[in-house]
Design an enzyme around this catalytic site. Structure first.
Site, short mmCIF file in Angstrom:
data_model
loop_
_atom_site.label_atom_id
_atom_site.label_comp_id
_atom_site.label_asym_id
_atom_site.label_seq_id
_atom_site.Cartn_x
_atom_site.Cartn_y
_atom_site.Cartn_z
N GLU A 126 3.98 50.31 -19.26
CA GLU A 126 5.09 50.73 -20.13
C GLU A 126 5.12 49.91 -21.42
O GLU A 126 5.40 50.43 -22.50
CB GLU A 126 6.45 50.58 -19.40
CG GLU A 126 6.60 51.44 -18.16
CD GLU A 126 6.69 52.94 -18.44
OE1 GLU A 126 6.70 53.34 -19.63
OE2 GLU A 126 6.71 53.71 -17.46
N ASP A 271 -1.68 61.05 -13.99
CA ASP A 271 -1.72 61.92 -15.18
C ASP A 271 -2.49 61.37 -16.38
O ASP A 271 -3.53 61.89 -16.80
CB ASP A 271 -0.29 62.30 -15.59
CG ASP A 271 0.69 61.11 -15.65
OD1 ASP A 271 0.27 59.98 -15.40
OD2 ASP A 271 1.88 61.33 -15.98
N GLU A 364 12.01 67.02 -11.32
CA GLU A 364 10.87 66.12 -11.12
C GLU A 364 9.88 66.70 -10.12
O GLU A 364 8.68 66.53 -10.25
CB GLU A 364 11.36 64.75 -10.65
CG GLU A 364 12.03 63.91 -11.74
CD GLU A 364 11.06 63.43 -12.81
OE1 GLU A 364 10.61 64.25 -13.62
OE2 GLU A 364 10.76 62.23 -12.84
N GLU A 385 6.86 66.48 -21.40
CA GLU A 385 5.54 67.06 -21.15
C GLU A 385 5.43 68.55 -21.41
O GLU A 385 4.45 69.02 -22.00
CB GLU A 385 5.09 66.73 -19.72
CG GLU A 385 4.60 65.30 -19.50
CD GLU A 385 5.72 64.29 -19.37
OE1 GLU A 385 6.92 64.70 -19.33
OE2 GLU A 385 5.44 63.07 -19.29
N THR A 475 -0.19 58.62 -25.17
CA THR A 475 0.57 59.26 -24.09
C THR A 475 2.07 59.12 -24.30
O THR A 475 2.86 59.83 -23.69
CB THR A 475 0.15 58.70 -22.70
OG1 THR A 475 0.67 59.56 -21.69
CG2 THR A 475 0.65 57.28 -22.50
C1 DMJ Z 1 6.15 58.71 -21.03
O1 DMJ Z 1 6.45 57.36 -20.99
C2 DMJ Z 1 4.69 58.94 -21.14
O2 DMJ Z 1 4.47 60.25 -21.55
C3 DMJ Z 1 3.97 58.70 -19.85
O3 DMJ Z 1 2.61 59.00 -19.94
C4 DMJ Z 1 4.57 59.52 -18.77
N1 DMJ Z 1 5.97 59.32 -18.66
C5 DMJ Z 1 6.78 59.36 -19.84
C6 DMJ Z 1 7.32 60.71 -20.19
O4 DMJ Z 1 7.66 61.51 -19.17
#
Ligand code: DMJ
Length: 636
Positions: A126, A271, A364, A385, A475
């Site tokens: 994170e 993912d 979720e 997403e 991401t």
């Molecule tokens: C974000 O922090 C990023 O996209 C991560 O790759 C997945 N989770 C969250 C969004 O859902």
């Protein structure tokens, strides 16, 4: 009570909206018969801009410099390190919106006030994607006249902070599971003391394998290779432990290298591992990443893809474990656009969007066997997403129904999630109950992709489309420019749409504007590739005419070589199809199917319970699906 309710309902119907009453709640859903026009796209873009400021100003007024806003109680909370997370995560969205004043103020404040010499134990993943990525993208915008957002007083403070932060995370990589001196990192690290004595040795695949873009950028900006090396070692360490069928599990021990959770999937815990394989290649031109991506992607499409859904299987046997859509999977169609595999992306997006339409948000977890929200996974924490994939698919196809989908999702957020000081998590998508939390990725990603979608629809006027560089999105949605300093990609192999499912190296495309030799037609053009990495996606006019796999292709313009080619007009083939053939009709007809034993030639999906699975997501007693055709949504 009844009379006023009815009056409101009639009034809202005139405005193109519907109100639904349940016992305790009122849901307002807009319905629209017309497709989004360019004029409406402009209005929607402005609405998204207002949405951003409602949340951003709410954060600045009530929560800053805490990490995140509690949008119902209008207070702040520290969720990561206590260093203004939401402000850092929002920086490049401010720049994208052209807000020079707030961008400048924020960059200056961060440069003067942020410190990482604090006794906090933070998530490596994170911290990397939100803080490091936020700082680096803002640094590259603030330091460069070409972006139009150069901050005159800026003197590299954000880059210094990024380097300091990354060095504080380096001890996490001191494990024996890599391919060289360092390995798969611990999940968390203390910013002063390094790895805590009692730190868990178990980390997720996404956690260990989604660090390459930010650390790699840092190496190229500081000329210190250590950052790029340690994160690449981590990826190689994970990939070296793939199963014989090229799947990876969800959790791994960073010391022993044993998989502690063997469920393979494209969503939770895995993912962005896939995402960064492709993007690290696109950004850095490191060919090892595209080789791995090709193997990993091929296996995912073979063992996890049950058109149009994705399931989780045991990484060794490919036995079906969870027939579950989880909302993190929704980034995948967007990644497929980058990979040039458009057709399955269109179908999967339509399926995922059907879940959104059903509830107004994606839960979720949505159980594909029971066709209901997965127990314990009812929330929608403002995730980006599905919107991200909608943006990519619109960019690729210019099919207006993606704008329509964006309009629907914006309406859901406005009417279901907007709250006093920002936007609220939804704790239960069936009852639209708001919760007092707003993740920083709402401003970094969710709002950004929505704004970009409608800006495209309006006729794009933004840094990404009209700026000096091509950008890769991290991401966390951060803008990573392909400047000459960062991107060492050889031009002949730089293209979006790089993936080739077959070994066929022909490029068939009907893109207009490509110079042709005499006798060639637009519809069948064969290019030779200089090397194995320049394998080209094979597109036929019937399948995905809007996308080009771009390689060393004589006659391409600079724009064609360096980006996704827009369709000159809406996708003609889609327009020609009858309504029942159009992808979005998956949503309308509700006749999606899950084929759980699709042509898996060696390994059958069988009922399976992996005793090592942690954090079980399928409630006891629920049927898991066997290898047969299962019709979903039939008749609903
Ligand atoms: C974000 O922090 C990023 O996209 C991560 O790759 C997945 N989770 C969250 C969004 O859902």
């Amino acid at each position: 009570m009844e009379a006023p309710k009815r009056m409101v309902q009639i009034w809202m119907l005139i405005l193109g909206a519907v109100i639904i009453y349940s016992d305790d709640h009122i849901f307002i859903l807009r319905t629209f018969s017309e497709s989004v026009t360019a004029e409406e796209a402009k209005q929607l873009r402005d609405e998204v801009r207002e949405m951003f400021y409602h949340a951003f100003d709410g954060y600045m007024e009530h929560a800053f410099p805490h990490d995140e806003l509690k949008p119902l109680s209008c207070e702040g909370e520290d969720t990561l390190g206590g260093y203004a997370l939401t402000l850092i995560d929002s920086l490049d969205t401010l720049a994208l919106l052209g807000d020079r004043e707030r961008f400048t103020d924020s960059v200056e404040w961060i440069g003067k006030n942020l410190r990482f010499d604090i006794n906090k134990t933070v998530s490596v993943f994170e911290t990397t994607i939100r803080i490091l990525g936020g700082l680096l993208s803002a640094h590259l915008i603030a330091s460069d006249y070409n972006t139009g957002m150069r901050v005159p007083s800026y003197d590299g403070e954000l880059l210094d902070l990024a380097e300091d932060l990354a060095r504080r995370m380096l001890p996490a990589f001191d494990t024996p599971t890599g391919t060289h001196a360092t390995g798969i990192p611990f999940g968390s690290v203390n910013l002063i003391h390094g790895v805590d004595e009692n730190e868990s040795k178990i980390t997720s695949t996404a956690g260990g394998g989604t660090l390459t873009l930010e650390f790699g950028m840092l190496s190229r900006l500081t000329n210190d290779p250590i950052f790029e090396q340690v994160t690449k070692n981590a990826v190689m360490g994970i990939w070296a432990r793939r199963s014989k069928i090229n799947l990876v599990g969800a959790h791994i021990d960073v010391f022993s290298g044993e998989w502690t959770q063997k469920d393979a999937g494209i969503g939770t815990s895995i993912d962005s591992f896939y995402e960064y394989l492709l993007k690290a290649y696109l950004l850095f031109g490191d060919e090892e990443y595209i080789f791995i991506f090709q193997e990993a992607y091929r296996a995912a499409m073979h063992y996890l893809y049950n058109d149009p859904w994705y399931v989780e299987v045991n990484m060794n046997s490919a036995a079906l474990v969870w027939p579950l859509f989880n909302s993190l999977q929704a980034f995948w169609p967007g990644l497929q656009v980058l990979a040039g595999d458009i057709e399955p992306a269109i179908r999967t997006h339509a399926a995922f969007f059907s879940v959104w339409k059903r509830y107004g948000f994606t839960p979720e977890g949505f159980n594909l066997a029971t066709l209901s929200v997965q127990r314990g996974q009812k929330s929608y924490p403002l995730r980006p997403e599905l919107i991200e994939s909608t943006y990519w698919l619109y960019k690729a196809t210019q099919d207006p129904r993606y704008l329509d989908a964006g309009r629907d999702m914006l309406a859901s957020l406005q009417y279901g999630a907007r709250c006093t000081c920002g936007y609220c998590h939804i704790s239960d998508v069936e009852f639209h109950i708001q919760e007092d939390h707003m993740e920083s990725f709402f401003l970094a990603e969710t709002v950004k992709y929505l704004w970009l979608l409608f800006d495209l629809g309006a006729g794009p006027d933004n840094l990404i489309e009209n700026g000096p560089y091509k950008y890769i999105f991290s991401t966390e949605g951060h803008l990573l420019p392909m400047t000459p300093q960062i991107s060492l990609v050889r031009e002949h192999c730089l293209y979006f749409g790089a993936y080739c499912r077959s070994s066929n190296l022909r490029l068939e495309t009907n893109i207009s504007g490509i110079a042709k030799k005499p006798g060639e037609t637009n519809h069948s053009k064969t290019y030779s590739c200089p090397g194995p990495t320049c394998s080209l996606s094979r597109f036929t006019p019937q399948s995905s005419p809007a996308i080009s796999g771009l390689g060393y292709c004589p006659g391409l313009t600079h724009g064609q070589r360096f980006g996704i080619k827009y369709a000159a007009s809406a996708d003609a083939n889609l327009q020609d199809k009858s309504p029942t053939q159009r992808p979005a009709d998956v949503v309308q007809s509700h006749s999606l199917v899950l084929v759980s034993n699709h042509n898996a030639d060696q390994v059958d999906h069988v009922k399976h319970q992996d005793s090592s699975v942690e954090g079980s997501v399928v409630a006891q007693g629920e049927e898991k699906q066997q290898g047969k055709l299962i019709e979903l949504f039939e008749g609903r």
